[in-house]
Every structure is written in C-alpha cells, then in structure tokens.
Scaffold this motif. Structure first.
Motif, PDB file in Angstrom:
ATOM      1  N   PRO A   1      -0.294  -2.195  -8.180  1.00 33.69           N
ATOM      2  CA  PRO A   1       1.181  -2.379  -8.170  1.00 33.69           C
ATOM      3  C   PRO A   1       1.920  -3.598  -8.837  1.00 33.69           C
ATOM      4  O   PRO A   1       2.966  -3.534  -9.295  1.00 33.69           O
ATOM      5  CB  PRO A   1       1.581  -2.090  -6.844  1.00 33.69           C
ATOM      6  N   GLY A   2       1.467  -4.981  -8.611  1.00 35.97           N
ATOM      7  CA  GLY A   2       1.801  -5.979  -9.036  1.00 35.97           C
ATOM      8  C   GLY A   2       1.687  -6.004 -10.523  1.00 35.97           C
ATOM      9  O   GLY A   2       2.623  -6.459 -11.174  1.00 35.97           O
ATOM     10  N   ARG A   3       0.650  -5.818 -11.009  1.00 37.12           N
ATOM     11  CA  ARG A   3       0.491  -5.736 -12.649  1.00 37.12           C
ATOM     12  C   ARG A   3       1.523  -4.855 -13.041  1.00 37.12           C
ATOM     13  O   ARG A   3       2.103  -4.987 -14.292  1.00 37.12           O
ATOM     14  CB  ARG A   3      -0.921  -5.250 -13.085  1.00 37.12           C
ATOM     15  N   LEU A   4       1.642  -3.541 -12.463  1.00 36.50           N
ATOM     16  CA  LEU A   4       2.589  -2.544 -12.836  1.00 36.50           C
ATOM     17  C   LEU A   4       4.118  -2.980 -13.040  1.00 36.50           C
ATOM     18  O   LEU A   4       4.878  -2.906 -14.160  1.00 36.50           O
ATOM     19  CB  LEU A   4       2.666  -1.279 -11.995  1.00 36.50           C
ATOM     20  N   THR A   5       4.433  -3.650 -12.291  1.00 36.15           N
ATOM     21  CA  THR A   5       5.932  -4.340 -11.971  1.00 36.15           C
ATOM     22  C   THR A   5       5.914  -5.376 -13.285  1.00 36.15           C
ATOM     23  O   THR A   5       7.072  -5.341 -13.633  1.00 36.15           O
ATOM     24  CB  THR A   5       6.340  -4.803 -10.712  1.00 36.15           C
ATOM     25  N   ARG A   6       4.806  -6.188 -13.291  1.00 38.97           N
ATOM     26  CA  ARG A   6       5.027  -7.138 -14.398  1.00 38.97           C
ATOM     27  C   ARG A   6       5.317  -6.747 -15.758  1.00 38.97           C
ATOM     28  O   ARG A   6       5.881  -6.936 -16.503  1.00 38.97           O
ATOM     29  CB  ARG A   6       3.720  -7.927 -14.375  1.00 38.97           C
ATOM     30  N   MET A   7       4.393  -5.637 -15.849  1.00 43.07           N
ATOM     31  CA  MET A   7       4.367  -4.766 -17.152  1.00 43.07           C
ATOM     32  C   MET A   7       5.742  -4.293 -17.578  1.00 43.07           C
ATOM     33  O   MET A   7       6.254  -4.320 -18.533  1.00 43.07           O
ATOM     34  CB  MET A   7       3.245  -3.785 -17.296  1.00 43.07           C
ATOM     35  N   LEU A   8       6.170  -3.549 -16.389  1.00 40.74           N
ATOM     36  CA  LEU A   8       7.587  -2.895 -16.554  1.00 40.74           C
ATOM     37  C   LEU A   8       8.771  -3.880 -16.330  1.00 40.74           C
ATOM     38  O   LEU A   8      10.090  -3.261 -16.640  1.00 40.74           O
ATOM     39  CB  LEU A   8       7.798  -1.914 -15.382  1.00 40.74           C
ATOM     40  N   GLU A   9       8.466  -4.925 -16.038  1.00 41.49           N
ATOM     41  CA  GLU A   9       9.680  -6.110 -16.198  1.00 41.49           C
ATOM     42  C   GLU A   9      10.628  -5.838 -14.923  1.00 41.49           C
ATOM     43  O   GLU A   9      11.798  -5.637 -15.155  1.00 41.49           O
ATOM     44  CB  GLU A   9      10.065  -6.349 -17.262  1.00 41.49           C
ATOM     45  N   VAL A  10      10.127  -5.285 -13.922  1.00 42.52           N
ATOM     46  CA  VAL A  10      10.852  -4.940 -12.741  1.00 42.52           C
ATOM     47  C   VAL A  10      10.889  -5.995 -11.819  1.00 42.52           C
ATOM     48  O   VAL A  10       9.878  -6.751 -11.556  1.00 42.52           O
ATOM     49  CB  VAL A  10       9.982  -3.673 -11.987  1.00 42.52           C
ATOM     50  N   ASP A  11      12.024  -6.461 -11.189  1.00 39.21           N
ATOM     51  CA  ASP A  11      11.996  -7.499 -10.299  1.00 39.21           C
ATOM     52  C   ASP A  11      13.236  -6.984  -9.336  1.00 39.21           C
ATOM     53  O   ASP A  11      13.591  -5.745  -9.097  1.00 39.21           O
ATOM     54  CB  ASP A  11      12.560  -8.592 -10.966  1.00 39.21           C
ATOM     55  N   ARG A  12      13.632  -7.962  -8.586  1.00 37.05           N
ATOM     56  CA  ARG A  12      14.687  -7.547  -7.329  1.00 37.05           C
ATOM     57  C   ARG A  12      15.899  -6.943  -7.807  1.00 37.05           C
ATOM     58  O   ARG A  12      16.511  -6.319  -6.954  1.00 37.05           O
ATOM     59  CB  ARG A  12      15.109  -9.110  -6.679  1.00 37.05           C
ATOM     60  N   SER A  13      16.174  -7.046  -9.249  1.00 39.39           N
ATOM     61  CA  SER A  13      17.504  -6.681  -9.568  1.00 39.39           C
ATOM     62  C   SER A  13      17.560  -4.840  -9.581  1.00 39.39           C
ATOM     63  O   SER A  13      18.347  -4.434  -9.719  1.00 39.39           O
ATOM     64  CB  SER A  13      17.801  -6.985 -10.840  1.00 39.39           C
ATOM     65  N   PHE A  14      16.169  -4.728  -9.542  1.00 41.33           N
ATOM     66  CA  PHE A  14      16.093  -3.136  -9.481  1.00 41.33           C
ATOM     67  C   PHE A  14      16.062  -2.577  -8.048  1.00 41.33           C
ATOM     68  O   PHE A  14      16.283  -1.164  -7.734  1.00 41.33           O
ATOM     69  CB  PHE A  14      14.542  -2.676  -9.931  1.00 41.33           C
TER      70      PHE A  14
ATOM     71  N   VAL B   1      12.522  -2.141  -3.817  1.00 42.47           N
ATOM     72  CA  VAL B   1      11.790  -3.105  -4.609  1.00 42.47           C
ATOM     73  C   VAL B   1      11.687  -4.424  -3.696  1.00 42.47           C
ATOM     74  O   VAL B   1      12.700  -4.899  -3.029  1.00 42.47           O
ATOM     75  CB  VAL B   1      12.396  -3.477  -5.828  1.00 42.47           C
ATOM     76  N   TYR B   2      10.638  -4.858  -3.353  1.00 45.23           N
ATOM     77  CA  TYR B   2      10.379  -6.094  -2.548  1.00 45.23           C
ATOM     78  C   TYR B   2       9.297  -6.956  -3.216  1.00 45.23           C
ATOM     79  O   TYR B   2       8.292  -6.485  -3.922  1.00 45.23           O
ATOM     80  CB  TYR B   2      10.158  -5.571  -1.006  1.00 45.23           C
ATOM     81  N   LEU B   3       9.460  -8.045  -2.755  1.00 41.86           N
ATOM     82  CA  LEU B   3       8.339  -9.239  -3.001  1.00 41.86           C
ATOM     83  C   LEU B   3       7.137  -9.428  -2.016  1.00 41.86           C
ATOM     84  O   LEU B   3       7.495  -9.431  -1.008  1.00 41.86           O
ATOM     85  CB  LEU B   3       8.975 -10.544  -3.242  1.00 41.86           C
ATOM     86  N   VAL B   4       5.881  -9.296  -2.549  1.00 45.46           N
ATOM     87  CA  VAL B   4       4.750  -9.680  -1.631  1.00 45.46           C
ATOM     88  C   VAL B   4       3.991 -10.970  -1.959  1.00 45.46           C
ATOM     89  O   VAL B   4       4.160 -11.189  -3.207  1.00 45.46           O
ATOM     90  CB  VAL B   4       3.725  -8.621  -1.417  1.00 45.46           C
ATOM     91  N   TYR B   5       3.541 -11.617  -0.940  1.00 46.51           N
ATOM     92  CA  TYR B   5       2.877 -12.858  -1.345  1.00 46.51           C
ATOM     93  C   TYR B   5       3.712 -13.865  -2.370  1.00 46.51           C
ATOM     94  O   TYR B   5       3.080 -14.770  -2.634  1.00 46.51           O
ATOM     95  CB  TYR B   5       1.380 -12.602  -2.009  1.00 46.51           C
ATOM     96  N   GLY B   6       4.955 -13.762  -2.197  1.00 51.74           N
ATOM     97  CA  GLY B   6       5.852 -14.654  -2.881  1.00 51.74           C
ATOM     98  C   GLY B   6       5.804 -14.360  -4.492  1.00 51.74           C
ATOM     99  O   GLY B   6       6.102 -15.180  -5.031  1.00 51.74           O
ATOM    100  N   MET B   7       5.023 -13.306  -5.046  1.00 57.78           N
ATOM    101  CA  MET B   7       4.966 -13.621  -6.266  1.00 57.78           C
ATOM    102  C   MET B   7       4.620 -12.003  -7.087  1.00 57.78           C
ATOM    103  O   MET B   7       4.984 -12.091  -8.187  1.00 57.78           O
ATOM    104  CB  MET B   7       3.420 -14.198  -6.914  1.00 57.78           C
ATOM    105  N   HIS B   8       4.786 -11.040  -6.108  1.00 57.79           N
ATOM    106  CA  HIS B   8       4.313  -9.667  -6.766  1.00 57.79           C
ATOM    107  C   HIS B   8       5.540  -8.908  -6.241  1.00 57.79           C
ATOM    108  O   HIS B   8       5.646  -8.435  -5.116  1.00 57.79           O
ATOM    109  CB  HIS B   8       3.084  -8.856  -6.593  1.00 57.79           C
ATOM    110  N   TRP B   9       6.169  -8.235  -7.285  1.00 60.53           N
ATOM    111  CA  TRP B   9       7.097  -7.089  -6.945  1.00 60.53           C
ATOM    112  C   TRP B   9       6.593  -5.893  -6.774  1.00 60.53           C
ATOM    113  O   TRP B   9       5.638  -5.599  -7.368  1.00 60.53           O
ATOM    114  CB  TRP B   9       8.413  -7.143  -7.866  1.00 60.53           C
ATOM    115  N   MET B  10       6.852  -5.193  -5.871  1.00 61.39           N
ATOM    116  CA  MET B  10       6.508  -3.690  -5.422  1.00 61.39           C
ATOM    117  C   MET B  10       7.705  -2.738  -5.631  1.00 61.39           C
ATOM    118  O   MET B  10       8.742  -3.130  -5.218  1.00 61.39           O
ATOM    119  CB  MET B  10       6.010  -3.481  -3.990  1.00 61.39           C
ATOM    120  N   LEU B  11       7.148  -1.702  -6.411  1.00 64.69           N
ATOM    121  CA  LEU B  11       8.219  -0.575  -6.846  1.00 64.69           C
ATOM    122  C   LEU B  11       7.925   0.709  -5.902  1.00 64.69           C
ATOM    123  O   LEU B  11       6.730   0.981  -6.144  1.00 64.69           O
ATOM    124  CB  LEU B  11       7.940  -0.321  -8.434  1.00 64.69           C
TER     125      LEU B  11
END
Length: 175
Positions: free
Chosen positions: A113-126, A79-89
């Motif tokens: 992928p950004g919408r997906l992680t927002r919906m799944l509530e995925v962040d750096r902790s994953f 899991v990583y952050l792109v554009y400082g706002m979207h987590w990628m799974l």
C-alpha cells in the motif's frame, strides 16, 4: 450519462465492506495525474476493516478528525499516514454512521500500500475525495471475474489474535 454511472457506482460502495472488498478485485483503479496522463491499474489485493467492533479498524477507537470520513456513506477516499512516511488509500463502504473501509494493498505491477500511493502520487489531499465524482481518481468496472484468495490481514497484531487472524485480506493472482 455521467450522473447515471455515478449513481450506480455509489450504490456499489454503499454495501457491507465484506461484500465490496472482494468485488473491487479485478476492477480498474484509474488515476489522472497532474500532467493529464490517465493510467488504469487492475486492483489485485485489498483488506476489509469493519467498524467499531473490528479492533484492527481505526473506527474502533471512536469518531476522530482522522476517521471522520469513515462515518460517511460509501464511496469516499479515506487516506491516512502511517509511520510518518506512507500514505494509505482506502475506500469507505457501507451506510452513514457505520464506519467501514477497504484498504487498497496492491495493483497489477505494484504490491504494497505504501508503494502504491507513492506510484499513484496520492497524499493527504485525497482524503474525502468522492470516487464517484473525482476527476483525478476513480474506479471503473471490468468484465474480469477473478479467482479470489483470502487470508489474514497484514500488520494488525496489535488488535489481538482474533482480529489479526480473521481472513479479511483478499487477493488475486495475475500471470
């Protein structure tokens, strides 16, 4: 029973990314939310990234704190952050020290992928989550055998024409 199932899933992920990526399509991505609610989503779009030789893959820049999990055997979340706002799974695949990953780009009802992680509530902790042992995110097989489309990956022009045009994006159309 759980150990047996986990071992089968681990073997599934410990194969080449170009084998695993299309086989994730049509499978369930399962998310247990903090509230206890469990939702199952059918994976509809993925992209494959294949190690140091793939200039679109983060591992092509070498082993870093960000990419460390990609150098593990398959079955872990990258899991990583792109554009400082979207987590990628992503799902790490392959053998140890052969960095590969599958980006989960969409599920039925949620594309991007950004919408997906927002919906799944995925962040750096994953980051580094073991999909075979996790109680908050995992994959479950289905009996669904989809018709698979393939084409170039999205947003990797920086890698050069060859790597940007290689057809390592896979998707299925669900009605």
């Amino acid at each position: 029973m759980f150990f047996f199932y986990a071992a089968i899933i681990k073997r599934f992920f410990c194969r080449d990314v170009l084998v695993v990526a299309p086989q994730i399509l049509g499978q369930h991505l399962v998310r247990r939310y903090p509230s206890g609610l469990i939702e199952k989503y059918i994976v509809t779009e993925v992209e494959a990234y294949k190690g140091g030789e793939d200039l679109a893959c983060h591992a092509s820049k070498g082993r870093t704190a960000r990419t460390e999990i990609m150098f593990s055997e398959g079955g872990y979340a990258y899991v990583y952050l792109v554009y400082g706002m979207h987590w990628m799974l992503n799902v790490v695949t392959g053998s140890e020290n052969q960095p590969q990953a599958v980006l989960i780009r969409g599920v039925k009802g949620c594309n991007g992928p950004g919408r997906l992680t927002r919906m799944l509530e995925v962040d750096r902790s994953f980051y580094g989550e073991d999909y075979t042992e996790s109680t908050r995110i995992w994959f479950e097989p289905t009996e669904f055998t989809p018709s698979i489309n393939k084409g170039p990956r999205i947003g990797v022009d920086y890698a050069g024409n060859y790597w940007a045009s290689i057809p390592w994006r896979f998707w299925i159309d669900l009605d």
